[in-house]
Design a protein around this motif. Sequence first.
Motif, PDB file in Angstrom:
ATOM      1  N   THR A 110     -19.069 -18.104   9.323  1.00 35.58           N
ATOM      2  CA  THR A 110     -20.309 -18.620   9.877  1.00 35.58           C
ATOM      3  C   THR A 110     -20.733 -17.768  11.067  1.00 35.58           C
ATOM      4  OG1 THR A 110     -21.444 -20.621  10.612  1.00 35.58           O
ATOM      5  CG2 THR A 110     -19.220 -20.290  11.434  1.00 35.58           C
ATOM      6  N   ILE A 111     -21.972 -17.967  11.492  1.00 34.70           N
ATOM      7  CA  ILE A 111     -22.512 -17.243  12.644  1.00 34.70           C
ATOM      8  C   ILE A 111     -22.997 -18.266  13.652  1.00 34.70           C
ATOM      9  CG2 ILE A 111     -24.338 -15.688  13.440  1.00 34.70           C
ATOM     10  CD1 ILE A 111     -24.279 -14.460  10.598  1.00 34.70           C
ATOM     11  N   ASP A 112     -22.592 -18.098  14.903  1.00 40.14           N
ATOM     12  CA  ASP A 112     -23.055 -18.958  15.985  1.00 40.14           C
ATOM     13  C   ASP A 112     -23.014 -18.139  17.266  1.00 40.14           C
ATOM     14  OD1 ASP A 112     -23.547 -20.802  17.967  1.00 40.14           O
ATOM     15  OD2 ASP A 112     -22.072 -22.270  17.262  1.00 40.14           O
ATOM     16  N   PRO A 113     -24.148 -17.582  17.688  1.00 40.94           N
ATOM     17  CA  PRO A 113     -24.158 -16.736  18.885  1.00 40.94           C
ATOM     18  C   PRO A 113     -23.755 -17.482  20.153  1.00 40.94           C
ATOM     19  CG  PRO A 113     -26.386 -16.993  17.974  1.00 40.94           C
ATOM     20  CD  PRO A 113     -25.456 -17.702  17.064  1.00 40.94           C
ATOM     21  N   LEU A 114     -23.758 -18.810  20.136  1.00 38.67           N
ATOM     22  CA  LEU A 114     -23.373 -19.586  21.314  1.00 38.67           C
ATOM     23  C   LEU A 114     -21.881 -19.909  21.360  1.00 38.67           C
ATOM     24  CD1 LEU A 114     -26.394 -22.059  21.418  1.00 38.67           C
ATOM     25  CD2 LEU A 114     -26.092 -19.915  22.675  1.00 38.67           C
ATOM     26  N   PHE A 115     -21.180 -19.623  20.263  1.00 30.94           N
ATOM     27  CA  PHE A 115     -19.741 -19.914  20.231  1.00 30.94           C
ATOM     28  C   PHE A 115     -19.026 -18.930  21.159  1.00 30.94           C
ATOM     29  CE2 PHE A 115     -15.464 -20.407  18.705  1.00 30.94           C
ATOM     30  CZ  PHE A 115     -15.408 -21.705  18.216  1.00 30.94           C
ATOM     31  N   PRO A 116     -18.187 -19.415  22.079  1.00 30.10           N
ATOM     32  CA  PRO A 116     -17.560 -18.529  23.071  1.00 30.10           C
ATOM     33  C   PRO A 116     -16.632 -17.475  22.463  1.00 30.10           C
ATOM     34  CG  PRO A 116     -16.806 -20.804  23.334  1.00 30.10           C
ATOM     35  CD  PRO A 116     -17.797 -20.801  22.231  1.00 30.10           C
ATOM     36  N   MET A 117     -16.517 -16.350  23.172  1.00 26.29           N
ATOM     37  CA  MET A 117     -15.668 -15.240  22.736  1.00 26.29           C
ATOM     38  C   MET A 117     -14.535 -15.021  23.741  1.00 26.29           C
ATOM     39  SD  MET A 117     -15.488 -13.175  20.252  1.00 26.29           S
ATOM     40  CE  MET A 117     -15.267 -11.528  19.644  1.00 26.29           C
ATOM     41  N   ASN A 118     -14.116 -16.075  24.428  1.00 25.14           N
ATOM     42  CA  ASN A 118     -13.024 -15.956  25.404  1.00 25.14           C
ATOM     43  C   ASN A 118     -11.682 -16.045  24.667  1.00 25.14           C
ATOM     44  OD1 ASN A 118     -13.584 -18.619  24.754  1.00 25.14           O
ATOM     45  ND2 ASN A 118     -12.878 -19.407  26.711  1.00 25.14           N
ATOM     46  N   ILE A 119     -11.190 -14.907  24.212  1.00 27.08           N
ATOM     47  CA  ILE A 119     -10.046 -14.880  23.302  1.00 27.08           C
ATOM     48  C   ILE A 119      -8.714 -14.616  23.983  1.00 27.08           C
ATOM     49  CG2 ILE A 119     -11.452 -14.207  21.328  1.00 27.08           C
ATOM     50  CD1 ILE A 119     -10.347 -11.323  21.789  1.00 27.08           C
ATOM     51  N   PHE A 120      -8.716 -14.373  25.287  1.00 26.17           N
ATOM     52  CA  PHE A 120      -7.471 -14.021  25.970  1.00 26.17           C
ATOM     53  C   PHE A 120      -6.905 -15.192  26.762  1.00 26.17           C
ATOM     54  CE2 PHE A 120      -9.724  -9.928  25.582  1.00 26.17           C
ATOM     55  CZ  PHE A 120      -8.791  -9.274  24.802  1.00 26.17           C
ATOM     56  N   GLU A 121      -5.582 -15.284  26.798  1.00 19.65           N
ATOM     57  CA  GLU A 121      -4.839 -16.236  27.624  1.00 19.65           C
ATOM     58  C   GLU A 121      -4.160 -15.417  28.706  1.00 19.65           C
ATOM     59  OE1 GLU A 121      -4.133 -19.646  27.479  1.00 19.65           O
ATOM     60  OE2 GLU A 121      -5.576 -19.966  25.867  1.00 19.65           O
ATOM     61  N   LEU A 122      -4.932 -14.999  29.699  1.00 12.32           N
ATOM     62  CA  LEU A 122      -4.421 -14.075  30.715  1.00 12.32           C
ATOM     63  C   LEU A 122      -3.512 -14.779  31.715  1.00 12.32           C
ATOM     64  CD1 LEU A 122      -7.672 -12.042  31.331  1.00 12.32           C
ATOM     65  CD2 LEU A 122      -5.615 -11.252  30.172  1.00 12.32           C
ATOM     66  N   ARG A 123      -2.449 -14.077  32.096  1.00 11.02           N
ATOM     67  CA  ARG A 123      -1.517 -14.548  33.124  1.00 11.02           C
ATOM     68  C   ARG A 123      -1.424 -13.476  34.199  1.00 11.02           C
ATOM     69  NH1 ARG A 123       2.271 -18.335  30.722  1.00 11.02           N
ATOM     70  NH2 ARG A 123       0.906 -19.576  29.402  1.00 11.02           N
ATOM     71  N   PRO A 124      -1.430 -13.888  35.471  1.00 10.98           N
ATOM     72  CA  PRO A 124      -1.263 -12.909  36.552  1.00 10.98           C
ATOM     73  C   PRO A 124       0.190 -12.438  36.649  1.00 10.98           C
ATOM     74  CG  PRO A 124      -1.531 -15.113  37.454  1.00 10.98           C
ATOM     75  CD  PRO A 124      -1.714 -15.226  35.962  1.00 10.98           C
ATOM     76  N   TYR A 125       0.391 -11.222  37.126  1.00 10.27           N
ATOM     77  CA  TYR A 125       1.731 -10.643  37.223  1.00 10.27           C
ATOM     78  C   TYR A 125       2.679 -11.488  38.059  1.00 10.27           C
ATOM     79  CZ  TYR A 125       0.700  -6.147  35.026  1.00 10.27           C
ATOM     80  OH  TYR A 125       0.401  -5.161  34.128  1.00 10.27           O
ATOM     81  N   HIS A 126       2.186 -12.041  39.185  1.00  7.94           N
ATOM     82  CA  HIS A 126       3.096 -12.792  40.057  1.00  7.94           C
ATOM     83  C   HIS A 126       3.713 -13.979  39.336  1.00  7.94           C
ATOM     84  CE1 HIS A 126       0.477 -16.253  40.951  1.00  7.94           C
ATOM     85  NE2 HIS A 126      -0.520 -15.397  40.921  1.00  7.94           N
ATOM     86  N   GLN A 127       3.003 -14.581  38.377  1.00 13.02           N
ATOM     87  CA  GLN A 127       3.587 -15.665  37.589  1.00 13.02           C
ATOM     88  C   GLN A 127       4.703 -15.147  36.692  1.00 13.02           C
ATOM     89  OE1 GLN A 127       1.036 -17.934  35.091  1.00 13.02           O
ATOM     90  NE2 GLN A 127       0.169 -19.116  36.772  1.00 13.02           N
ATOM     91  N   LEU A 128       4.512 -13.973  36.123  1.00 16.37           N
ATOM     92  CA  LEU A 128       5.506 -13.423  35.212  1.00 16.37           C
ATOM     93  C   LEU A 128       6.766 -12.989  35.950  1.00 16.37           C
ATOM     94  CD1 LEU A 128       3.139 -11.210  33.043  1.00 16.37           C
ATOM     95  CD2 LEU A 128       3.835 -13.571  32.666  1.00 16.37           C
ATOM     96  N   ILE A 129       6.595 -12.358  37.095  1.00 18.39           N
ATOM     97  CA  ILE A 129       7.732 -11.862  37.864  1.00 18.39           C
ATOM     98  C   ILE A 129       8.572 -13.016  38.394  1.00 18.39           C
ATOM     99  CG2 ILE A 129       8.361 -10.608  39.973  1.00 18.39           C
ATOM    100  CD1 ILE A 129       5.814  -8.862  39.400  1.00 18.39           C
ATOM    101  N   ASN A 130       7.914 -14.069  38.889  1.00 18.33           N
ATOM    102  CA  ASN A 130       8.620 -15.217  39.449  1.00 18.33           C
ATOM    103  C   ASN A 130       8.974 -16.263  38.395  1.00 18.33           C
ATOM    104  OD1 ASN A 130       8.399 -14.132  42.028  1.00 18.33           O
ATOM    105  ND2 ASN A 130       6.357 -14.997  42.284  1.00 18.33           N
TER     106      ASN A 130
END
Length: 173
Positions: A110-130
């Motif tokens: 399907t096509i929906d130009p309003l459907f979000p494209m936020n596909i990443f689950e980003l984590r900051p480095y300080h969370q990963l290190i600690n």
Amino acid sequence: MATHIDFIKDITISKMQWKLKVRVVRLWEVPDRFNPGTIFSIELVLQDEKGDRIHASIGKSVLHLLKTQINELGLYLMANFIVCQNKERFNSTKYRLMLTFTQRTTVAETIDPLFPMNIFELRPYHQLINKVDVNESELFDVIGEIVNFSEVHTQKQGEISRKFMDIELEDDE
């Protein structure tokens, strides 16, 4: 008349008649462990417009029906799954249910130009290190530059050989 679309957060095991509008944010093939040249399943991470995610699996018995219909980052209307507990060792989502595709599962691009494209689950480095709030069995994304890497190592466990490489990432800080 508008068709009712369900949201991932509403999915329960108690019924199979779910209709979802989802983006495929991750897609990977799992090889057959006894015949590595053959695909055992295709695994998907599906995301609805609210950003909720669920793991889905297309097993060997229905691969021929759906393999060419689904692409990573595609937007689809999907319906008729088996809903079950996600007992995978590594969880691709925080949601503890998963969808299994069957002969009755329908998939329509399907096509929906309003459907979000936020596909990443980003984590900051300080969370990963600690290791704060990091479940090492869940998928997540980081942004960084590879500043160092090791030689390719091979690890053999029984008949299965796996190759891996250590990398060092650096962020902008």
